[in-house]
Design an enzyme around this catalytic site. Structure first.
Site, PDB file in Angstrom:
ATOM      1  N   GLU A  34       0.825  -1.214   0.000  1.00 56.63           N
ATOM      2  CA  GLU A  34       0.000   0.000   0.000  1.00 56.63           C
ATOM      3  C   GLU A  34       0.854   1.257   0.000  1.00 56.63           C
ATOM      4  O   GLU A  34       0.697   2.141  -0.847  1.00 56.63           O
ATOM      5  CB  GLU A  34      -0.937  -0.001   1.211  1.00 56.63           C
ATOM      6  CG  GLU A  34      -1.858   1.213   1.286  1.00 56.63           C
ATOM      7  CD  GLU A  34      -2.900   1.216   0.191  1.00 56.63           C
ATOM      8  OE1 GLU A  34      -2.708   1.972  -0.804  1.00 56.63           O
ATOM      9  OE2 GLU A  34      -3.896   0.490   0.306  1.00 56.63           O
TER      10      GLU A  34
ATOM     11  N   ASP B  35       1.290   4.055  -3.019  1.00 57.32           N
ATOM     12  CA  ASP B  35       0.839   5.431  -2.821  1.00 57.32           C
ATOM     13  C   ASP B  35       1.962   6.433  -3.031  1.00 57.32           C
ATOM     14  O   ASP B  35       1.805   7.439  -3.741  1.00 57.32           O
ATOM     15  CB  ASP B  35       0.281   5.599  -1.403  1.00 57.32           C
ATOM     16  CG  ASP B  35      -0.974   4.787  -1.144  1.00 57.32           C
ATOM     17  OD1 ASP B  35      -1.581   4.305  -2.125  1.00 57.32           O
ATOM     18  OD2 ASP B  35      -1.347   4.631   0.031  1.00 57.32           O
TER      19      ASP B  35
ATOM     20  N   SER C 260      -6.905   1.857  -4.433  1.00 57.56           N
ATOM     21  CA  SER C 260      -5.760   2.365  -3.680  1.00 57.56           C
ATOM     22  C   SER C 260      -4.801   3.121  -4.591  1.00 57.56           C
ATOM     23  O   SER C 260      -4.064   3.994  -4.130  1.00 57.56           O
ATOM     24  CB  SER C 260      -5.003   1.206  -3.016  1.00 57.56           C
ATOM     25  OG  SER C 260      -5.725   0.671  -1.938  1.00 57.56           O
TER      26      SER C 260
ATOM     27  N   ASP D 259     -16.393  10.771 -19.551  1.00 56.51           N
ATOM     28  CA  ASP D 259     -17.487   9.886 -19.161  1.00 56.51           C
ATOM     29  C   ASP D 259     -17.134   8.435 -19.494  1.00 56.51           C
ATOM     30  O   ASP D 259     -16.637   8.135 -20.579  1.00 56.51           O
ATOM     31  CB  ASP D 259     -18.760  10.296 -19.904  1.00 56.51           C
ATOM     32  CG  ASP D 259     -20.009   9.684 -19.309  1.00 56.51           C
ATOM     33  OD1 ASP D 259     -19.920   9.067 -18.232  1.00 56.51           O
ATOM     34  OD2 ASP D 259     -21.096   9.840 -19.917  1.00 56.51           O
ATOM     35  N   ILE D 260     -17.375   7.535 -18.540  1.00 53.16           N
ATOM     36  CA  ILE D 260     -17.097   6.105 -18.726  1.00 53.16           C
ATOM     37  C   ILE D 260     -18.432   5.386 -18.894  1.00 53.16           C
ATOM     38  O   ILE D 260     -19.318   5.503 -18.040  1.00 53.16           O
ATOM     39  CB  ILE D 260     -16.329   5.528 -17.522  1.00 53.16           C
ATOM     40  CG1 ILE D 260     -15.030   6.316 -17.287  1.00 53.16           C
ATOM     41  CG2 ILE D 260     -16.031   4.049 -17.743  1.00 53.16           C
ATOM     42  CD1 ILE D 260     -14.062   6.294 -18.439  1.00 53.16           C
TER      43      ILE D 260
ATOM     44  N   GLY E  89     -23.287   9.767 -18.145  1.00 51.69           N
ATOM     45  CA  GLY E  89     -23.562  10.555 -16.957  1.00 51.69           C
ATOM     46  C   GLY E  89     -23.030   9.875 -15.708  1.00 51.69           C
ATOM     47  O   GLY E  89     -22.286   8.893 -15.772  1.00 51.69           O
TER      48      GLY E  89
ATOM     49  N   ASP F  45     -22.765   7.499 -12.535  1.00 52.55           N
ATOM     50  CA  ASP F  45     -23.259   6.168 -12.197  1.00 52.55           C
ATOM     51  C   ASP F  45     -22.513   5.673 -10.970  1.00 52.55           C
ATOM     52  O   ASP F  45     -21.408   6.147 -10.668  1.00 52.55           O
ATOM     53  CB  ASP F  45     -23.080   5.191 -13.366  1.00 52.55           C
ATOM     54  CG  ASP F  45     -21.643   5.108 -13.866  1.00 52.55           C
ATOM     55  OD1 ASP F  45     -20.788   4.626 -13.106  1.00 52.55           O
ATOM     56  OD2 ASP F  45     -21.371   5.542 -15.007  1.00 52.55           O
TER      57      ASP F  45
END
Length: 653
Positions: free
Chosen positions: A318, A322, A570, A611-612, A630, A632
């Site tokens: 992690e 990061d 993450s 937009d995906i 839009g 979701d």
């Protein structure tokens, strides 16, 4: 222990000591926590350090205050408040202080015995056991843990009905604030429930403290180890291997060039999660050569430090992920590492927030948060023996946290209190980001909620399990996308469906915020899901998440001396945080301030995002929700388009 806040009629009969006519039960513990037993009645002459947490004022106007400095249409956009202004605005009202002091005086607690905390939120005084019992219509007892630790508590307490609206809680009373470290505690076969979680099942003791544990379901997922010698032409391989340059190509943002001293970016890590300097240097040597031997600026909270005793992906994955990407993407701007908690207790999100805001510190839940100074002494290895950090740490302009809980892990009251603290940080000009989770509509570890028992099941059926703090309307929840297999870096992405699924859904605790209302209602109208209230909160009255997404698959990460592919939201959260940091850099260069809470601007300008419209986030025996045009509950509003976002935020005051 289990706290119940019941109706007045039910409470009077339940109190352990008969209250007077105008007293009503304020808190009650149904049972002792595991490992504790009754020892003896307290002597009336013994002295107790009493603390009364006063209710905060103006919380009903909090949303209005935040929108006034965060909405792009507001003439006061960017006019963030000072910490002193925030503390004063939400300090308990003079009426609350007056009402409680008058009650104390009428009960024999003279005004000169009472002091008020520097944070303004607490009244403190010493009282004998006899005085406290008379004041609260209760009886105090001494309890002992099986390890020998003593604790003073009562099973319930009562306060006058007219005082109730002015008091959050009182200590010492029903709360057991002596934590027993796992290193010295004896195993208990059956754990008694402590409090009631948001989903209705008992909250486990220390529920909030497992956030950094190797078994935490919110940590990133590891894929295959790789040989990066094959990545000479990075951009042609972005559908298989994500690198910093792939992200720059995806979202059209440049490398950093400046490091304005007013700007700052913070990454939060919870012990035992820690980075290895050798891993940072290995990554930098291949992707950001001038950063070799560069370290993040350490802000050690409650004894936190980058431990090296335990190593491996479950301890270093992690933090390595990061920091390698955050530091590279904003270079030469420095990155602050908030390392929270010692090696014995760890820490919770509240413990981190305490260090930023001293006024928040005194109200932690001892069942769900860490207790410092560490109460276990030198016999417990890894214990932090210094004082708890209450205030004194500055909040960076952007803060990214790649950890999260299931909303059902914690109590609703606990979550609401923490959420309001994120609101205050937004008022002060900080953008607070959280990853949305890696299990689709299921919770961490891909568990769902049994509709009958409200307990977690194996994830093959049941009620969807939303995340926290993603459900809090005052943070930015970041979901995950991926490059479509075989596609180029310039083509539209899809919702992540490789190794992990973008966390998304609807809160069971938090109401629908005004800035998101139109987007959520449009989704329900134009893309109604094939599920009913038996699966998720479809009331159209609660907060939806995520807000936005960024790539979360196939990240090339150096971990314990080798490169591996890593997956998870993450990764998505620190990447979006880096983009916001670059936008802040440009605003500071233009003589403006930080962007602060970004959600109102994002929802008012969906055209500034990609937009995906492909992919799902399955879980609980379903295909989950679907990415559509839009907003979701899979990818939110989409992925960042840096030039458009930069243009919009530079156009604001």
């Amino acid at each position: 222990m289990h706290f119940s806040f019941l109706t007045i009629a039910a409470l009077a009969a339940a109190a352990s000591a008969l209250p007077s006519v105008d007293h009503v039960l304020h808190e009650k513990r149904d049972r002792l926590p595991p490992g504790w037993q009754y020892d003896e009645k307290m002597q009336g002459s013994e002295v107790l350090p009493m603390k009364i947490a006063l209710t905060q004022s103006n919380l009903d106007n909090a949303d209005e205050f935040l929108m006034n400095v965060s909405h792009p249409d507001s003439p006061n956009f960017g006019k963030h408040w000072t910490h002193e202004q925030i503390a004063n605005k939400f300090a308990p009202s003079s009426e609350s202080v007056k009402t409680v002091k008058e009650w104390l005086a009428s009960s024999g607690i003279a005004p000169e015995r009472i002091s008020r905390s520097q944070s303004l939120g607490w009244l403190k005084f010493d009282a004998t056991v006899a005085e406290a019992e008379s004041l609260l219509k209760t009886e105090y007892h001494l309890y002992k843990h099986e390890t020998g630790k003593p604790h003073v508590a009562c099973s319930s307490y009562n306060i006058p009905k007219h005082v109730m609206p002015h008091v959050d809680f009182i200590t010492p009373t029903v709360h057991f604030d002596v934590k027993i470290p796992q290193a010295v505690a004896k195993p208990v076969e059956k754990r008694a429930p402590s409090t009631t979680a948001a989903a209705g099942h008992p909250v486990a003791t220390k529920a909030a403290l497992g956030i950094g544990a190797p078994s935490s379901g919110s940590l990133p997922k590891k894929g295959a180890q790789i040989n990066i010698k094959g990545l000479i032409d990075e951009l042609k391989n972005c559908n298989k291997f994500i690198t910093p340059n792939c992200l720059r190509a995806l979202y059209l943002f440049p490398p950093g060039f400046t490091a304005n001293p007013k700007n700052s970016y913070g990454i939060v890590e919870y012990t035992p999660q820690a980075y290895l300097q050798g891993d940072l240097d290995l990554f930098f040597a291949n992707f950001s050569k001038n950063q070799v031997q560069r370290t993040p600026t350490l802000a050690s909270i409650d004894g936190g430090f980058p431990q090296t005793t335990n190593q491996g992906f479950q301890f270093n994955g992690e933090s390595d992920l990061d920091l390698e990407y955050a530091m590279t993407l904003i270079n030469p701007q420095k990155t602050t590492l908030y390392q929270v908690g010692d090696q014995l207790q760890g820490a919770s999100f509240n413990d981190f927030l305490d260090a930023l805001d001293g006024s928040y510190c005194a109200g932690d839940d001892p069942v769900q948060d860490a207790i410092y100074p560490n109460p276990y002494g030198t016999e417990a290895e890894g214990a932090y023996l210094g004082p708890k950090n209450c205030g004194g740490f500055a909040a960076t302009k952007v803060i990214s946290t790649s950890y999260g809980y299931n909303e059902a892990d914690l109590t609703a009251a606990y979550e609401r209190r923490q959420c309001m603290e994120y609101m205050k940080l937004g008022l002060a000009g900080t953008s607070f980001l959280f990853s949305s989770g890696d299990s689709g509509v299921a919770g961490n570890r891909r568990v769902c909620i049994d509709p009958v028992t409200k307990e977690y099941n194996d994830g093959s059926s049941g009620i969807f399990n939303p995340g926290f703090p993603s459900g809090c309307p005052y943070i930015t929840s970041v979901g995950a996308t991926q490059i479509v297999p075989g596609a180029s870096v310039t083509q539209p992405e899809k919702a992540c469906e490789t190794v992990i699924f973008s966390g998304g859904g609807f809160s069971n605790v938090f109401p629908l915020p005004s800035y998101q209302s139109a987007a959520v209602k449009s989704w329900f109208t134009n893309h109604p899901p094939p599920y009913g209230a038996d699966r998720f909160n479809n009331s159209q009255q609660t907060r939806g998440f995520p807000d936005i997404s960024a790539n979360g698959a196939n990240y090339v990460v150096a971990v314990t001396g080798q490169f591996a592919l890593v997956y998870g939201t993450s990764a998505s959260s620190p990447v979006f945080g880096a983009i916001l940091t670059l936008i802040n850099e440009a605003r500071f260069a233009a003589g403006k301030g930080s962007i602060g809470f970004v959600n109102p601007t994002l929802y008012a300008n969906p055209g500034a995002l990609n937009d995906i419209t492909q992919g799902t986030n399955p879980g609980c025996g379903t295909s989950g929700f679907e990415a559509v045009s839009g907003w979701d509950p899979v990818t939110g509003l989409g992925t960042p388009n840096f030039p458009k976002l930069l243009g919009k935020f530079l156009s604001l005051p």
